[in-house]
Design a protein around this motif. Structure first.
Motif, PDB file in Angstrom:
ATOM      1  N   ARG A 462       0.835  -1.202   0.000  1.00  0.00           N
ATOM      2  CA  ARG A 462       0.000   0.000   0.000  1.00  0.00           C
ATOM      3  C   ARG A 462       0.877   1.263   0.000  1.00  0.00           C
ATOM      4  O   ARG A 462       0.576   2.245  -0.688  1.00  0.00           O
ATOM      5  CB  ARG A 462      -0.890   0.023   1.233  1.00  0.00           C
ATOM      6  CG  ARG A 462      -1.747  -1.196   1.465  1.00  0.00           C
ATOM      7  CD  ARG A 462      -2.849  -1.335   0.465  1.00  0.00           C
ATOM      8  NE  ARG A 462      -3.840  -2.302   0.900  1.00  0.00           N
ATOM      9  CZ  ARG A 462      -4.719  -2.880   0.113  1.00  0.00           C
ATOM     10  NH1 ARG A 462      -4.735  -2.573  -1.182  1.00  0.00           N
ATOM     11  NH2 ARG A 462      -5.588  -3.752   0.566  1.00  0.00           N
ATOM     12  N   TRP A 463       1.911   1.234   0.785  1.00  0.00           N
ATOM     13  CA  TRP A 463       2.811   2.388   0.934  1.00  0.00           C
ATOM     14  C   TRP A 463       3.482   2.726  -0.386  1.00  0.00           C
ATOM     15  O   TRP A 463       3.493   3.885  -0.827  1.00  0.00           O
ATOM     16  CB  TRP A 463       3.823   2.032   2.025  1.00  0.00           C
ATOM     17  CG  TRP A 463       4.806   3.068   2.425  1.00  0.00           C
ATOM     18  CD1 TRP A 463       4.565   4.220   3.106  1.00  0.00           C
ATOM     19  CD2 TRP A 463       6.230   3.020   2.225  1.00  0.00           C
ATOM     20  NE1 TRP A 463       5.741   4.891   3.344  1.00  0.00           N
ATOM     21  CE2 TRP A 463       6.778   4.177   2.815  1.00  0.00           C
ATOM     22  CE3 TRP A 463       7.080   2.101   1.621  1.00  0.00           C
ATOM     23  CZ2 TRP A 463       8.138   4.437   2.798  1.00  0.00           C
ATOM     24  CZ3 TRP A 463       8.438   2.362   1.610  1.00  0.00           C
ATOM     25  CH2 TRP A 463       8.960   3.513   2.184  1.00  0.00           C
ATOM     26  N   ILE A 464       4.041   1.720  -1.043  1.00  0.00           N
ATOM     27  CA  ILE A 464       4.767   1.953  -2.294  1.00  0.00           C
ATOM     28  C   ILE A 464       3.806   2.370  -3.411  1.00  0.00           C
ATOM     29  O   ILE A 464       4.104   3.281  -4.203  1.00  0.00           O
ATOM     30  CB  ILE A 464       5.578   0.710  -2.692  1.00  0.00           C
ATOM     31  CG1 ILE A 464       6.687   0.463  -1.656  1.00  0.00           C
ATOM     32  CG2 ILE A 464       6.176   0.860  -4.088  1.00  0.00           C
ATOM     33  CD1 ILE A 464       7.417  -0.852  -1.831  1.00  0.00           C
ATOM     34  N   GLU A 465       2.631   1.727  -3.475  1.00  0.00           N
ATOM     35  CA  GLU A 465       1.656   2.097  -4.504  1.00  0.00           C
ATOM     36  C   GLU A 465       1.239   3.552  -4.362  1.00  0.00           C
ATOM     37  O   GLU A 465       1.085   4.264  -5.353  1.00  0.00           O
ATOM     38  CB  GLU A 465       0.429   1.189  -4.405  1.00  0.00           C
ATOM     39  CG  GLU A 465       0.652  -0.219  -4.945  1.00  0.00           C
ATOM     40  CD  GLU A 465      -0.559  -1.106  -4.746  1.00  0.00           C
ATOM     41  OE1 GLU A 465      -1.524  -0.659  -4.077  1.00  0.00           O
ATOM     42  OE2 GLU A 465      -0.549  -2.253  -5.237  1.00  0.00           O
ATOM     43  N   ARG A 466       1.056   4.003  -3.136  1.00  0.00           N
ATOM     44  CA  ARG A 466       0.668   5.406  -2.930  1.00  0.00           C
ATOM     45  C   ARG A 466       1.783   6.353  -3.379  1.00  0.00           C
ATOM     46  O   ARG A 466       1.522   7.468  -3.859  1.00  0.00           O
ATOM     47  CB  ARG A 466       0.329   5.633  -1.454  1.00  0.00           C
ATOM     48  CG  ARG A 466      -0.029   7.076  -1.109  1.00  0.00           C
ATOM     49  CD  ARG A 466      -1.223   7.578  -1.926  1.00  0.00           C
ATOM     50  NE  ARG A 466      -1.688   8.870  -1.468  1.00  0.00           N
ATOM     51  CZ  ARG A 466      -1.128  10.031  -1.742  1.00  0.00           C
ATOM     52  NH1 ARG A 466      -0.037  10.062  -2.474  1.00  0.00           N
ATOM     53  NH2 ARG A 466      -1.642  11.153  -1.283  1.00  0.00           N
ATOM     54  N   GLY A 467       3.034   5.906  -3.267  1.00  0.00           N
ATOM     55  CA  GLY A 467       4.136   6.726  -3.738  1.00  0.00           C
ATOM     56  C   GLY A 467       4.109   6.953  -5.237  1.00  0.00           C
ATOM     57  O   GLY A 467       4.648   7.952  -5.730  1.00  0.00           O
ATOM     58  N   ARG A 468       3.480   6.038  -5.964  1.00  0.00           N
ATOM     59  CA  ARG A 468       3.396   6.181  -7.434  1.00  0.00           C
ATOM     60  C   ARG A 468       2.271   7.120  -7.858  1.00  0.00           C
ATOM     61  O   ARG A 468       2.202   7.524  -9.009  1.00  0.00           O
ATOM     62  CB  ARG A 468       3.175   4.808  -8.078  1.00  0.00           C
ATOM     63  CG  ARG A 468       4.288   3.808  -7.801  1.00  0.00           C
ATOM     64  CD  ARG A 468       4.101   2.547  -8.629  1.00  0.00           C
ATOM     65  NE  ARG A 468       5.084   1.542  -8.270  1.00  0.00           N
ATOM     66  CZ  ARG A 468       4.801   0.377  -7.706  1.00  0.00           C
ATOM     67  NH1 ARG A 468       3.540   0.061  -7.453  1.00  0.00           N
ATOM     68  NH2 ARG A 468       5.743  -0.484  -7.399  1.00  0.00           N
ATOM     69  N   TRP A 469       1.379   7.411  -6.942  1.00  0.00           N
ATOM     70  CA  TRP A 469       0.224   8.252  -7.275  1.00  0.00           C
ATOM     71  C   TRP A 469       0.633   9.718  -7.281  1.00  0.00           C
ATOM     72  O   TRP A 469       1.344  10.187  -6.398  1.00  0.00           O
ATOM     73  CB  TRP A 469      -0.882   8.036  -6.243  1.00  0.00           C
ATOM     74  CG  TRP A 469      -2.129   8.814  -6.526  1.00  0.00           C
ATOM     75  CD1 TRP A 469      -3.153   8.465  -7.336  1.00  0.00           C
ATOM     76  CD2 TRP A 469      -2.476  10.091  -5.975  1.00  0.00           C
ATOM     77  NE1 TRP A 469      -4.128   9.426  -7.325  1.00  0.00           N
ATOM     78  CE2 TRP A 469      -3.732  10.442  -6.505  1.00  0.00           C
ATOM     79  CE3 TRP A 469      -1.844  10.966  -5.093  1.00  0.00           C
ATOM     80  CZ2 TRP A 469      -4.371  11.629  -6.178  1.00  0.00           C
ATOM     81  CZ3 TRP A 469      -2.475  12.162  -4.765  1.00  0.00           C
ATOM     82  CH2 TRP A 469      -3.729  12.474  -5.307  1.00  0.00           C
TER      83      TRP A 469
END
Length: 717
Positions: A462-469
């Protein structure tokens, strides 16, 4: 967090809540000294367990003094107007007391009382009256059916909970929930180091909602991460707008939305009377506005805590480090299954590890430092530091499979020391049910251990995916859409296919060359104008599924086939639907071969207009491979929508196949969005199925259109 390319258009909220969470004066209406009563607990939490420095007032109809303070029989008798009033009164008295608060000029009223909207229609009418009282007096209402509010960074508790004096660990997380129990569950994660700065539990939300507190947290200097659990969303556009407002200020929102199944939705209705909304739409909107959606309380706590450690870039690779080979292998498996990437160590890192750890240690990622670190903690410190310092490592996942009392205590202290020397987050996984000295060292060192490899990996994902947003600045609520997606009130009208296509074409939606014909001669004339081969389709607002009644003829190559096709359609439709007058056929040029997709718009009861995109024809029902976005769309959002479902691979070209005209498809999606935006709340349903996507450079064409409206359309005849 991602870097916004330009500022969003979201604006600050209409109300400042700072005097609600840290007022100079408070009245407890319904104060009591009866042991165990809600009124007594509320008094004790404010006077005994808070650091409240303002002026407290007690209102009781039966007591002269409580806790050494004089009691007043009504809020109207107070020597000043309190900024906040806490209503600890029975439901039957709540409206009367609220009216008195309004008359006194109270700014905020916190209504603990239950027995309103969650109980049925009579309770909902009482809530509507509450809202009216507050609205006319300019008094903001918090609740009802709420356990209250606590500002832990200021150590102030406006609540009746018997646990308030125990559950106090300040921190950077702003928590907003509708239910009290699960909010308390989050607070009690303080046992592993999670700190909450302020918790708002908004209950039935007759006025103030979770969205209001998301906005408040977005501007609060002592809050850096926002966590929320919701049963229902009262105003979808306002909530999405608040999430964007928080994102603009660099504060991620992590959300657990309950009521996603039929069972859960029924439970939500009985608990708060909230409208839970469609789970698929909620999730799509959350992704669009940068909300990190999680599936359970463990995920909510773990993910929010990880965001307090460091903001992600979306490019993080993972290092696995531990003293158990099996634990490291299990963790590496979980990393791979989650679609995350293991880091590749530099030669410098491998050399440092080789010089520090024993010869039989595994030094390539994952790192098994072996049980030697139990007797020589200094080699654990040096080797963990080498891993954290590696330039390819964005985060370290450290599994603890078991507790060895003081030995793991030494390791925990060593890890905390390394974390103090590096900016690379070290996420520890305490897998044992025995919470020994090592666990305590991790908690006190601020590492917030998670309780399973799965939980740790999920939080990382979840943390890394949010970084891509990235902050998508083009999105904004459609201005004419009513809050909550309420219908416009007009009569629902189903348009004929040619009417729908004509309206859409004015907004740049590509449609085939066509014409309406009632007679065979007219049909032939249209066919010769648009060019053979053609398709004939019955024209009727009352017949949506034309093929079911024999209302379609395709591949007609000359005038004779057109004449015969029209007669077949007339006979079939008349036989199948004798109640529907035959109004003629739509004659259209046949589209070249391509890939068929679906483009649909529906009005979600919570968020308003939402677009659905996926495979066209019957395949959408078979594979359920669709993506959704809240409208309106920018070209960038439309392209992201096209690329999200699995069928996007077909559009890119599979196994040497030609790529499709995605640019033209994006233009069509933006055109549909523009049509819905211009017509505000009038569009109830719109479906283009199929839309034929031609090879690159050749465009797209909407082959069928269903349009249902409930109000006047711009440019309609």
């Amino acid at each position: 967090m991602g870097s916004p390319s330009k500022k969003a258009t979201v604006a600050p909220g209409p109300s400042d809540l700072s005097r609600l969470v840290d007022p100079e004066s408070v009245a407890i209406i319904g104060a009591s000294d009866r042991p165990g009563s809600l009124g007594a607990r509320t008094v004790a939490n404010l006077l005994d367990h808070s650091d409240f420095t303002g002026r407290p007032y007690l209102v009781s109809r039966t007591k002269k003094t409580i806790h050494g303070l004089p009691c007043h029989t009504s809020v109207l008798e107070l020597p000043e107007t309190p900024e906040v009033a806490l209503l600890v009164v029975p439901a039957a008295q709540a409206l009367t007391v609220l009216n008195e608060c309004a008359e006194k000029g109270v700014r905020f009223a916190i209504v603990f009382t239950s027995g309103f909207g969650e109980m049925g229609e009579e309770g909902k009418r009482a809530e509507a009256e509450m809202a009216r009282i507050g609205r006319e007096a300019g008094m903001r209402i918090y609740g009802p059916n709420s356990p209250g509010l606590c500002n832990l960074n200021k150590r102030i508790g406006f609540m009746f909970s018997p646990s308030f004096h125990l559950d106090q660990r300040p921190g950077p997380i702003g928590l907003a929930t509708q239910g009290g129990g699960i909010g308390r569950c989050f607070l009690q994660a303080m046992e592993r180091g999670v700190g909450v700065g302020l918790w708002a539990s908004t209950g039935n939300e007759v006025d103030l909602t979770v969205a209001d507190f998301v906005r408040y947290y977005a501007d609060a200097d002592d809050i850096s991460v926002i966590a929320t659990t919701m049963e229902g969303i009262k105003n979808g556009p306002a909530f999405a707008d608040a999430a964007l407002y928080a994102a603009e200020r660099g504060k991620p929102v992590i959300a657990l939305k309950v009521g996603r199944s039929d069972y859960g939705a029924r439970a939500v209705a009985s608990h708060t009377g909230s409208l839970s909304g469609a789970a698929e739409v909620n999730s799509a909107v959350f992704r669009q506005v940068g909300i990190v959606e999680v599936d359970d309380m463990d995920e909510l706590i773990d993910t929010a805590a990880l965001f307090t450690r460091k903001r992600p870039t979306g490019r993080e690779k993972v290092a696995v480090y531990g003293f158990s080979g099996g634990g490291c292998a299990m963790t590496a498996d979980a990393i791979g299954s989650a679609g995350l990437e293991l880091a590749e160590f530099s030669e410098k890192t491998l050399t440092r590890l080789g010089e520090t750890l024993p010869d039989y240690a595994a030094v390539a990622n994952p790192v098994d430092a072996t049980s030697d670190i139990l007797s020589r903690p200094e080699i654990g410190h040096e080797s963990l530091r080498a891993v954290a310092d590696d330039p390819d490592v964005g985060v370290v996942l450290y599994p603890f499979p078991c507790d060895y009392e003081e030995l793991t205590g030494q390791i925990g202290a060593s890890i905390a020391a390394v974390q103090g020397e590096t900016e690379t987050p070290i996420l520890t996984v305490w897998m044992s049910d025995r919470l020994g000295a090592g666990y305590t060292e991790l908690v006190e060192g601020g590492l917030v251990p998670v309780r399973s490899v799965r939980n740790g990996t999920k939080a990382l994902q979840r943390w890394i995916e949010r970084g891509r947003w990235n902050l998508d600045t083009g999105w904004r609520p459609i201005g004419t859409a009513a809050p909550g997606g309420e219908e416009s009130g007009g009569e629902r009208v189903t348009h004929t296919e040619p009417e729908a296509k004509e309206l859409l074409a004015r907004h740049g939606v590509a449609v085939p060359g066509s014409g309406v014909a009632r007679t065979a001669d007219e049909a032939v004339a249209v066919a010769e104008r648009v060019g053979y081969p053609v398709v004939l389709k019955v024209v009727s607002a009352r017949i949506t599924h034309k093929t079911d009644v024999g209302g379609v003829a395709v591949g007609l190559a000359d005038a004779g086939q057109v004449r015969a096709g029209l007669e077949r359609i007339r006979e079939s439709v008349t036989a199948a639907r004798p109640d529907v007058p035959f109004d003629g056929v739509l004659v259209e040029a046949m589209a070249p071969a391509g890939i068929d997709v679906l483009v649909g718009v529906s009005r979600d009861p919570v968020f308003g207009p939402v677009m659905t995109f996926g495979l066209g024809g019957v395949l959408v029902e078979l594979f359920q491979d669709v993506a959704r976005r809240l409208l309106p769309l920018t070209p960038e959002q439309a392209r992201a929508l096209v690329e999200e479902p699995r069928c996007a691979a077909l559009l890119r070209g599979v196994r040497g196949g030609a790529a499709s005209d995605v640019d033209a498809l994006v233009d069509l999606l933006v055109g549909v969005s523009r049509f819905v935006e211009v017509n505000g709340g009038a569009v109830e349903e719109l479906e283009l199925n199929p839309v034929r996507v031609l090879p690159a450079g050749r465009g797209v064409v909407a082959l069928d259109a269903v349009l249902v409206t409930s109000g006047p359309l711009e440019g309609a005849k």
